[in-house]
Design an enzyme around this catalytic site. Structure first.
Site, short mmCIF file in Angstrom:
data_model
loop_
_atom_site.label_atom_id
_atom_site.label_comp_id
_atom_site.label_asym_id
_atom_site.label_seq_id
_atom_site.Cartn_x
_atom_site.Cartn_y
_atom_site.Cartn_z
CB CYS A 3 -0.96 -0.02 1.18
SG CYS A 3 -0.18 -0.36 2.78
CE1 TYR A 4 1.94 4.20 4.95
CE2 TYR A 4 2.87 2.15 5.78
CZ TYR A 4 2.17 3.32 6.00
OH TYR A 4 1.69 3.62 7.26
#
Length: 346
Positions: A150-151
């Protein structure tokens, strides 16, 4: 119709995969797998799906999985896919792995950052990093996808255009990232206990978050520029959403308009990246529940430093939505098929 199986169906990414795939016109949710809830009805764990025609949960059995499914999503903790994916690939099943097991090319780096035994070199070589906006042709031909973290999704989409253009000093990159608590998964721990988390914000894994080498690797592979970045994640008291703020020193005299035009041209044909107008200040609410990544560009002329903002829903574009986007490309479906494009608001 393609038959789809989901391993780790009772986690947040698994539940989100079901929400998206339930309305997909070209696939059938054929199998749901859970190592801890074999034989139970899915609605007993998640009453919000009561009345939907979903299969019961069953144990993980590679032979059965290969026999009954065209593609398997692995929404599992790190360490599961490393052994399961090679078995499925040998049996001709396509795999989209949402864990971090197949993202890093180097087994040594994986062992260092994840503290687990790495996958074999053969499966690591066959896995395609599934960032569609930058690896679309490879994704379309792939049998195994390493779905990005996600990051890294938000960070890479915001940094890659300007780094590839060679307009910034790669050694100057600093990324400040903030995530909702769903990114920690559904497990219970003191760190996500309501009374500990609410009305507070804190940094964690400073200088040691496992997504750091993933970001560095993909920046290097896409731009040819190798440099360590400073990445610091923070946990904020909200359920969904990621905001990344990336800072980098410009190497020339590019104007804000120049940078804006670079990003608009780079992502002009990408359905899930929206380059917002000059001066935009982003909110995670702008993309809540959608598969979009919104990007806004700012320039601090005093320091000659570019500031790149990006927001995603960590459970959708940061996990299940991007996984379905990859699946669509793998099967030759329309890329946007079934993916949510209108944010939940307010």
């Amino acid at each position: 119709m393609k038959n789809i199986g989901i391993v780790g169906a009772t986690g947040y990414s698994g539940v989100e995969l079901i929400r998206i795939l339930f309305n997909h016109p070209q696939v059938d949710i054929h199998s749901l797998y859970s190592s801890s809830a074999d034989g139970s009805a899915f609605a007993t764990h998640f009453p919000h799906v009561t009345g939907l025609n979903l299969p019961d949960l069953q144990k993980i059995d590679p032979e059965e999985m290969a026999r009954n499914n065209d593609l398997i999503f692995l929404a599992t903790p790190a360490g599961v896919s490393a052994s399961l994916t090679p078995e499925l690939e040998k049996k001709g099943v396509k795999v989209v792995d949402l864990s971090g097991d197949l993202r890093l090319e180097s087994p040594e780096l994986y062992k260092q950052w994840y503290k687990k035994e790495p996958a074999g070199t053969a499966i690591l070589k066959s896995a395609v990093y599934g960032l569609p906006e930058w690896n679309k042709e490879a994704v379309q031909k792939a049998n195994v996808i390493a779905n990005p973290g996600c990051y890294p999704t938000a960070t890479l989409l915001s940094l890659l255009p300007i780094m590839k253009a060679d307009w910034i000093d790669p050694k100057s990159v600093i990324v400040d990232a903030k995530s909702g608590v769903s990114g920690a998964g559904r497990g219970v721990s003191l760190g996500v206990h309501y009374s500990e988390l609410n009305e507070s914000i804190h940094a964690y894994k400073v200088g040691e978050h496992q997504h750091t080498p993933e970001i560095e690797q993909e920046l290097r592979l896409q731009t040819g520029k190798a440099a360590p970045i400073q990445f610091t994640p923070h946990l904020v008291p909200m359920t969904r959403g990621i905001l990344t703020t990336a800072y980098a020193n410009l190497t020339g005299s590019k104007s804000l308009q120049d940078i804006q035009e670079l990003y608009e041209s780079t992502y002009a044909n990408e359905p899930f990246v929206r380059v917002r107008p000059l001066g935009s200040l982003l909110k995670t609410k702008d993309v809540y529940g959608t598969n979009f990544c919104d990007i806004a560009i700012h320039l601090d002329e005093r320091t000659n430093r570019v500031v790149l903002l990006a927001v995603i829903d960590n459970v959708v574009k940061g996990a299940a939505g991007q996984a379905v986007q990859n699946m669509n490309l793998m099967f030759g479906f329309e890329e946007k098929m079934a993916l949510p494009q209108v944010a939940l608001y307010p």
